[in-house]
Design an enzyme around this catalytic site. Sequence first.
Site, mmCIF file in Angstrom:
data_model
loop_
_atom_site.group_PDB
_atom_site.id
_atom_site.type_symbol
_atom_site.label_atom_id
_atom_site.label_comp_id
_atom_site.label_asym_id
_atom_site.label_seq_id
_atom_site.Cartn_x
_atom_site.Cartn_y
_atom_site.Cartn_z
ATOM 1 N N ASP A 46 0.817 -1.208 0.000
ATOM 2 C CA ASP A 46 0.000 0.000 0.000
ATOM 3 C C ASP A 46 0.859 1.272 0.000
ATOM 4 O OD1 ASP A 46 0.709 0.671 2.631
ATOM 5 O OD2 ASP A 46 -1.118 -0.142 3.510
ATOM 6 N N LYS A 68 -4.046 3.234 -1.374
ATOM 7 C CA LYS A 68 -5.295 3.983 -1.250
ATOM 8 C C LYS A 68 -4.967 5.259 -0.501
ATOM 9 C CE LYS A 68 -9.047 1.645 -0.239
ATOM 10 N NZ LYS A 68 -9.722 1.757 -1.530
ATOM 11 N N MET A 183 -5.267 9.712 10.148
ATOM 12 C CA MET A 183 -5.898 10.265 8.935
ATOM 13 C C MET A 183 -6.821 11.438 9.268
ATOM 14 S SD MET A 183 -6.727 6.539 7.212
ATOM 15 C CE MET A 183 -7.418 5.905 8.757
#
Length: 279
Positions: A46, A68, A183
């Site tokens: 990732d 992503k 995040m």
Amino acid sequence: MDKLFATLPDLEPGWVWLTGAGPGDPGLLTLLAVKALSSADVIVYDALVDKSILDLARPGAVLEYAGKRGGKPSAKQPDISLRLVQLAREGKRVLRLKGGDPFVFGRGGEEALTLVDHGIPFRIVPGISAGIGGLAYAGIPVTHRDCNAAVAFVTGHDATGEIPDSVDWASLAKGAPVIVLYMALKHIERIAERLMAAGRAGSEPVAVIAKATTADQRVLETTLARAAADVAEAGVEPPAMVVVGEVVRLRAAMDWLGAIGGKRLTPDPLGKRQHDQTG
């Protein structure tokens, strides 16, 4: 080391190892992760896996990017999960490499359930989560007995990219002395507003740790009221962790990376140290 590796399980053909790569520094990889890197036929990685970790892959291994990132074109999660199934059915030794820990806001659970649905054998290899390792590299303990007996790990956005409505922000503000946000940079202003509306002081210390544990690590110390403005002014970009709580003050004493670079540390920044160390 070869003797130790020989005692570890092998990544077999047709298997998938869902593996945490840690927050970035290859020195934080587990032995199982290193063994998988040295033997995998295909590594599906990732966006948060550092290049220095991918450089440890065995010669000839195929590297497939499945990153992503919020706001950017990204592979869809069902497609990633089914790709793991396809590769395993081809008899490949498959390493699914995810930043941090695959089960800490990493969607490893979804991938594991897909493998179960399709009868694919797999192993879970935990990794050091950025919410722990990243803070440690910033010199901030997740817990300290003079500050907190609880900590909350929270995602800063949901599947739609918005602040998660499933989080009871008022209860979180009241019940968690230390809050570690993943995040959350995009919504840091609104999150701070919700926490302050629920009673957290605007002067409460906050740290933002970008690109944690890598050579490009940056740490911004601010306050809850100033966090959004200071992040914008400093130009901090994701990936970044945000930690809210009194433990941030301990960085003055525990910034070990800064000390290596010549920074003078401040003993007992909380002014609460117990002289009796028997406890």
